[in-house]
Design a protein around this motif. Structure first.
Motif, PDB file in Angstrom:
ATOM      1  N   UNK A  42       0.836  -1.209   0.000  1.00 23.97           N
ATOM      2  CA  UNK A  42       0.000   0.000   0.000  1.00 23.97           C
ATOM      3  C   UNK A  42       0.877   1.268   0.000  1.00 23.97           C
ATOM      4  N   UNK A  43       2.014   1.189   0.701  1.00 23.23           N
ATOM      5  CA  UNK A  43       2.940   2.330   0.702  1.00 23.23           C
ATOM      6  C   UNK A  43       3.489   2.548  -0.711  1.00 23.23           C
ATOM      7  N   UNK A  44       3.863   1.449  -1.362  1.00 23.14           N
ATOM      8  CA  UNK A  44       4.387   1.550  -2.731  1.00 23.14           C
ATOM      9  C   UNK A  44       3.346   2.146  -3.663  1.00 23.14           C
ATOM     10  N   UNK A  45       2.098   1.746  -3.429  1.00 22.02           N
ATOM     11  CA  UNK A  45       1.019   2.277  -4.253  1.00 22.02           C
ATOM     12  C   UNK A  45       0.887   3.791  -4.032  1.00 22.02           C
ATOM     13  N   UNK A  46       0.947   4.189  -2.775  1.00 20.60           N
ATOM     14  CA  UNK A  46       0.804   5.611  -2.447  1.00 20.60           C
ATOM     15  C   UNK A  46       1.938   6.447  -3.037  1.00 20.60           C
ATOM     16  N   UNK A  47       3.169   5.920  -2.931  1.00 23.40           N
ATOM     17  CA  UNK A  47       4.317   6.650  -3.468  1.00 23.40           C
ATOM     18  C   UNK A  47       4.255   6.639  -5.002  1.00 23.40           C
ATOM     19  N   UNK A  48       3.932   5.464  -5.562  1.00 23.05           N
ATOM     20  CA  UNK A  48       3.838   5.344  -7.023  1.00 23.05           C
ATOM     21  C   UNK A  48       2.759   6.251  -7.593  1.00 23.05           C
ATOM     22  N   UNK A  49       1.697   6.422  -6.828  1.00 27.31           N
ATOM     23  CA  UNK A  49       0.578   7.248  -7.283  1.00 27.31           C
ATOM     24  C   UNK A  49       1.036   8.681  -7.561  1.00 27.31           C
TER      25      UNK A  49
END
Lengths: 256, 307
Positions: free
Chosen positions: A12-19
């Motif tokens: 979820x962190x990766x998703x947030x940063x990737x977003x």
């Protein structure tokens, strides 16, 4: 920490940063461009009239404030807009039905916002170093302070994102509170240049402590004591992080 | 695991002044295909959302394989795969990446999830769309993505909230085939649907929910047999009064040489009726049967259509 869903938190962190990186033209470049413009317009033009404040050339004086403004607005808007967007676009059920705890969900959003705040803050810092040869007196303390403020305001963003139901409500927080408080926190001036009543008023503005904290680590000058700035940043970090996690745990506003 | 896959007991939920659920009791055995039918606002989605953690319950027991869905949420949620009714929108990531993210939320690393993601993309015809953003997909493709997402962590129980809403007939039949395949592979399925035909075709057991309560449960066949009405129509010539006594056990009416029998199960009694008529010298021209559908049962129980 045993029993944590580390893969889930990381994902979820990766998703947030990737977003936010996937739309860097909206999330990274504008802060850099507007800071460059502030340096050019405010710095170089006003430097003709205000040579120095506290023995520091005016253009250098405003840079730490610009770093802080970029850091805290980006950190808070990342977490708040991501949360509200997930609510409005029906993406929230995907993560609320996964085996992720309230702590893991909150941390992922907070880290995502903190990374965006740090990236933006550090880029403006580098801009200052490259463009106007800004000396950084305590680099580690500067990075540490940017991290602390990013975390605090990202947590605040998560809190607001959970509470908000519309984009209008979020914009109101940004436009009526965060931006005015940033400008009134002493980005472009020392509070000693203000009348007494305005000086007293500045002391209740938490962003005043953030701006002066970073100004101290970068330039070695500050209107407030560095300890007060650090304690205020720490207090806000603890307050907003715990509030955001508790609200997430309660499920109010995100669960029915 | 000897516990039922899903166990709900005395479930209550109210939204401000509205009572959404008032004592739902429901048990789904491991490996069963269960359909939850009800008109709009009956409480289907609220029941599912409470099971999955999206809605907070006021009162009642909700268990997955004997574990409480609130206290043991990590276990219970990892057993569930959910295809939500609402189609999500994501502007940022391609479909394949979203599936990896979804697996990650369930603790499965990208490396471990890869074979499963590839299998689902292939099985659901999404291979060519792996790099597409959700906004670029048609409604049918988005439904397939919803299903792939529900299955990416290989859950034991699959919850499908209106899985074929808004899809064309061809895709609906493809999805039905796939759901049957999942069931044959031992998965437990909980389906809510507006298409009663869907429940009739797929489900071993259906529960009819109305005004926040399960009002009837059973297999589609049992429900139509128990609650539906069926009939046999026989076109004859040669009616005689003796037949009134001979057919005394049956409820029927005679009109213009046409006999209409009201029965519970036409197949069960048709042979006897034909024999009696033949034995009494009637000439039978045609025989037809009619049977209530699950929809008729639904209508008679709730007093309203499902839509």
């Amino acid at each position: 920490m045993r029993g944590m869903n580390w893969v889930g938190l990381y994902t979820l962190t990766r998703r947030e940063v990737g977003r936010f990186f996937s739309v860097y033209r909206q999330t990274v470049l504008p802060g850099l461009i507007s800071s460059g413009l502030y340096i050019l317009i405010f710095g170089f033009t006003l430097e003709q009239r205000i040579r120095e404040i506290d023995g520091v050339p005016y253009t250098l004086f405003i840079l730490p404030g610009l770093i802080m403004m970029n850091t805290l607005t980006n950190a808070s808007s990342n977490a708040s807009s991501s949360m509200l967007q997930m609510k409005l676009l029906q993406q929230l059920p995907d993560i609320l039905t996964a085996p992720l705890s309230s702590l893991e969900l909150s941390l992922a959003y907070i880290i995502g916002g903190a990374v965006r705040g740090m990236v933006n803050g550090i880029l403006v810092l580098l801009l200052g170093v490259l463009l106007i040869d800004m000396p950084v007196q305590q680099p580690m303390a500067t990075l540490g302070f940017i991290f602390l403020v990013s975390w605090a305001f990202s947590s605040m963003g998560l809190l607001l994102g959970q509470l908000a139901d519309t984009w209008d409500q979020l914009a109101m927080m940004q436009n009526f509170f965060l931006t005015p408080l940033s400008f009134l926190g002493g980005i472009f001036y020392s509070i000693h240049m203000l009348p007494d009543w305005a000086q007293q008023l500045s002391l209740v503005n938490p962003i005043y402590y953030m701006i002066n904290g970073i100004r101290y680590t970068v330039l070695g000058v500050s209107d407030s004591s560095p300890l007060n700035s650090f304690l205020m940043a720490l207090f806000m970090t603890i307050l907003f992080t715990s509030s955001a996690i508790l609200l997430m745990k309660s499920g109010k506003k995100i669960k029915q | 695991m000897n516990n039922p896959a899903v166990h709900i007991s005395g479930l209550h939920k109210s939204y401000e002044d509205t009572m959404a659920l008032c004592g739902v009791d429901l048990t789904i055995e491991d490996g069963q295909f269960y359909g939850l039918l009800g008109p709009n606002g009956a409480g289907k989605t609220t029941t599912i959302h409470i099971l999955t953690g999206l809605v907070l319950k006021n009162q009642g027991v909700t268990e997955i394989y004997g574990k409480d869905t609130v206290k043991d949420y990590r276990f219970t949620r990892s057993q569930l795969g959910i295809a939500h009714q609402e189609l999500p929108i994501d502007w940022f990531f391609p479909l394949e990446k979203l599936l990896y993210f979804h697996a990650g939320y369930y603790g499965i690393t990208q490396k471990k999830a890869k074979p499963r993601v590839e299998e689902l993309l292939k099985r659901l015809g999404l291979q060519d769309k792996r790099s597409a953003r959700l906004r670029q997909l048609s409604g049918g493709m988005k439904r397939r993505y919803q299903l792939a997402k529900a299955l990416v962590h290989d859950p034991k129980i699959i919850i499908l909230d209106e899985p074929t809403a808004g899809v064309d007939v061809e895709l609906r039949h493809e999805l039905w085939d796939y759901l049957r395949e999942l069931h044959q592979n031992g998965k437990t399925l909980l389906l809510t649907t507006h298409y009663i035909e869907e429940a009739e075709l797929l489900c071993e057991k259906v529960g009819i929910i109305d005004k926040g309560k399960i009002i009837k449960e059973g297999s589609p066949d049992d429900l139509t047999r128990e609650l539906g009405k069926a009939g046999i129509n026989v076109h004859i010539t040669g009616w005689n009064d003796e037949l009134n006594n001979a057919l005394d056990d049956f409820s029927f009416i005679l009109e213009d040489n046409r006999l209409h029998f009201t029965v519970r199960d036409p197949e069960e009694v048709m042979a006897s009726i034909i024999q009696i008529l033949s034995n009494h010298g009637c000439h039978i021209h045609s025989v037809s049967t009619e049977k209530s559908s699950l929809e008729d049962v639904f209508l008679s129980l709730t007093g309203k259509g499902i839509n």
